[in-house]
Design a protein around this motif. Structure first.
Motif, PDB file in Angstrom:
ATOM      1  N   PRO A  56     -59.212  45.622 -38.895  1.00  0.00           N
ATOM      2  CA  PRO A  56     -57.824  45.518 -38.447  1.00  0.00           C
ATOM      3  C   PRO A  56     -57.581  46.365 -37.204  1.00  0.00           C
ATOM      4  N   PRO A  57     -56.740  45.896 -36.297  1.00  0.00           N
ATOM      5  CA  PRO A  57     -56.410  46.698 -35.118  1.00  0.00           C
ATOM      6  C   PRO A  57     -55.521  47.876 -35.504  1.00  0.00           C
ATOM      7  N   ARG A  58     -55.286  48.763 -34.547  1.00  0.00           N
ATOM      8  CA  ARG A  58     -54.424  49.908 -34.837  1.00  0.00           C
ATOM      9  C   ARG A  58     -53.009  49.448 -35.175  1.00  0.00           C
ATOM     10  N   ARG A  59     -52.573  48.363 -34.553  1.00  0.00           N
ATOM     11  CA  ARG A  59     -51.263  47.791 -34.860  1.00  0.00           C
ATOM     12  C   ARG A  59     -51.453  46.338 -35.284  1.00  0.00           C
ATOM     13  N   GLY A  60     -51.219  46.091 -36.565  1.00  0.00           N
ATOM     14  CA  GLY A  60     -51.340  44.736 -37.073  1.00  0.00           C
ATOM     15  C   GLY A  60     -50.044  43.973 -36.904  1.00  0.00           C
ATOM     16  N   PRO A  61     -49.931  42.804 -37.554  1.00  0.00           N
ATOM     17  CA  PRO A  61     -48.705  42.009 -37.480  1.00  0.00           C
ATOM     18  C   PRO A  61     -47.517  42.772 -38.070  1.00  0.00           C
ATOM     19  N   THR A 109     -46.288  47.878 -39.904  1.00  0.00           N
ATOM     20  CA  THR A 109     -47.131  46.706 -39.695  1.00  0.00           C
ATOM     21  C   THR A 109     -47.984  46.444 -40.932  1.00  0.00           C
ATOM     22  N   ILE A 110     -48.580  45.272 -40.959  1.00  0.00           N
ATOM     23  CA  ILE A 110     -49.470  44.889 -42.060  1.00  0.00           C
ATOM     24  C   ILE A 110     -50.901  45.212 -41.657  1.00  0.00           C
ATOM     25  N   ARG A 137     -42.558  35.369 -46.271  1.00  0.00           N
ATOM     26  CA  ARG A 137     -44.020  35.286 -46.397  1.00  0.00           C
ATOM     27  C   ARG A 137     -44.677  36.651 -46.337  1.00  0.00           C
ATOM     28  N   ASN A 138     -43.912  37.678 -45.942  1.00  0.00           N
ATOM     29  CA  ASN A 138     -44.452  39.037 -45.843  1.00  0.00           C
ATOM     30  C   ASN A 138     -43.934  39.979 -46.922  1.00  0.00           C
ATOM     31  N   MET A 139     -42.968  39.545 -47.724  1.00  0.00           N
ATOM     32  CA  MET A 139     -42.310  40.460 -48.665  1.00  0.00           C
ATOM     33  C   MET A 139     -43.274  41.004 -49.721  1.00  0.00           C
ATOM     34  N   ALA A 144     -50.601  40.432 -51.720  1.00  0.00           N
ATOM     35  CA  ALA A 144     -51.424  39.362 -51.147  1.00  0.00           C
ATOM     36  C   ALA A 144     -52.648  39.938 -50.438  1.00  0.00           C
ATOM     37  N   SER A 145     -52.466  41.057 -49.718  1.00  0.00           N
ATOM     38  CA  SER A 145     -53.593  41.676 -49.012  1.00  0.00           C
ATOM     39  C   SER A 145     -54.617  42.238 -49.989  1.00  0.00           C
TER      40      SER A 145
END
Length: 405
Positions: A56-61, A109-110, A137-139, A144-145
């Motif tokens: 994962p990047p330092r800042r995800g979605p 972020t995720i 979809r992110n709640m 989910a992760s």
């Protein structure tokens, strides 16, 4: 390592890293990819969570994708269309969501890589997830992760029936913004929503279980579903849902399937909100709870303390194993990401129980993992219950009541 009740890994506070419960999930967790997917020709929109080799990047979605979603959450709590709301109440709510959105854009972020290629080591068992009222979809991104880190493909549907805090529908002539619709206890409308939601779950499963999934029609997305060819295992389809999403899963499990449709094989209900179904008469075999009971779908129910859904019609007529766990010190929104990401705010507005959020998260994942591991066994009736009791025994500081046939 725990610091202030929050587990930390590599210096990053949970849930900035996916951390499975050590008592159940052994081995190193996979990195997680996320992608927004709208199958061409359908009216369903989802976010896919899946294992990847990409770090994962330092800042995800962003957890809150845009200011529209922040506005939608505030609208759910305050109802900007209610004429009884004072102007200053609406102003404060708008100021709060703007500040919250700016804070989210900077910090929240995720821990996943957007549009990453999937790991190709083995097929990914499919999990379809239905959110509760004002969800997105992110709640439930943490849940989910975590499942994706263990090899599952989780399709988190963002429902377009008016129950999401916000969603965008991209049409030929522009974007149709759809915020949450307040129904003021209109259960007839809620039942119509359930029908729409079940159709969306069916469409999502049909697209993902196809030999040639439809191309991604979501504007601006670089995600190519063809990268998942041969990697999606829908043969043991798991359906999960929280609150209104739990009712959606009940209705989907007990519904009449279309020819050649992929059937739900296991169900996980998190505080299912079944009130819109109405009462179930003694001889009402068509009631959604009775229909789900007849569907031969093993079911795990995890309830917060005192959650009032009466599942007796489903339990007493069950044709498959079921187990229920009620966790003391929890509240309805403890199943979402809110207590993990905004514990102080969630506690202040009554959306977090007294149980440590990370501790409850581990317990919930342990119960889900144990259930999925035992639901297919020949002795599943006793195996599911024994596995649940064994998980609960590892959390002596959390009081859990376990029920089973």
């Amino acid at each position: 390592l725990r610091r202030g009740g929050v587990r930390e890994v590599s210096g990053m506070a949970y849930p900035s890293r996916v951390v499975p419960p050590p008592a159940r999930w052994q081995g190193e967790a996979a990195h997680v990819g996320v992608a927004d997917y709208e199958p061409e020709g359908s009216d369903v929109f989802m976010r896919l969570y899946y294992p990847t080799l990409s770090r994962p990047p330092r800042r995800g979605p962003l957890w809150v994708p845009s200011v529209h979603y922040a506005h939608g959450m505030a609208h759910f709590l305050v109802d900007f269309t209610n004429p009884k709301r004072r102007w200053w109440q609406k102003l404060l709510a708008r100021a709060a969501y703007l500040v919250g959105h700016v804070s989210n854009a900077v910090f929240d972020t995720i821990p996943a890589t957007l549009d990453a290629p999937p790991r190709r080591e083995k097929p990914m068992p499919l999990v379809i997830f239905s959110h509760g009222l004002a969800g997105t979809r992110n709640m439930y991104a943490a849940l989910a992760s975590a499942l994706a880190s263990q090899g599952y493909l989780v399709a988190a549907v963002e429902h377009r029936d008016g129950s999401a805090s916000y969603t965008a529908i991209h049409e030929k002539h522009g974007v149709k913004h759809k915020p949450y619709v307040h129904t003021d206890g209109n259960f007839a409308w809620r039942r119509e929503q359930i029908g729409k939601r079940v159709a969306e779950l069916d469409a999502a499963v049909a697209a993902l279980s196809s030999d040639a999934p439809p191309r991604n029609a979501f504007p601006g997305s670089r995600f190519d579903i063809s990268a998942f060819h041969g990697l999606i295992d829908a043969s043991r389809l798991v359906a999960m849902g929280h609150s209104f999403g739990g009712a959606t899963v009940v209705a989907a499990a007990g519904g009449r399937p279309k020819p050649n449709a992929t059937r739900i094989k296991r169900a996980v209900l998190l505080d299912p909100w079944t009130a819109p179904f109405g009462p179930c008469g003694a001889d009402d075999a068509t009631h959604p709870l009775r229909a789900a009971a007849a569907a031969k779908v093993p079911t795990l129910v995890v309830n917060s303390h005192g959650w009032g859904a009466d599942l007796t019609p489903m339990y007493s007529h069950a044709t498959a194993p079921w187990v229920e766990a009620e966790v003391e010190g929890t509240k309805h929104q403890d199943f979402s990401d809110l207590p993990l990401r905004m514990p102080t705010v969630a506690a202040k507005i009554g959306m977090k129980g007294s149980v440590d959020a990370a501790r409850f998260f581990d317990l919930k994942l342990g119960l889900i993992d144990a259930f999925l591991e035992t639901a297919d066994r020949a002795d599943a009736d006793e195996a599911c219950a024994s596995a649940a009791r064994a998980v609960v025994a590892q959390y002596a500081d959390v009081r859990v009541a376990v029920k089973h046939p």
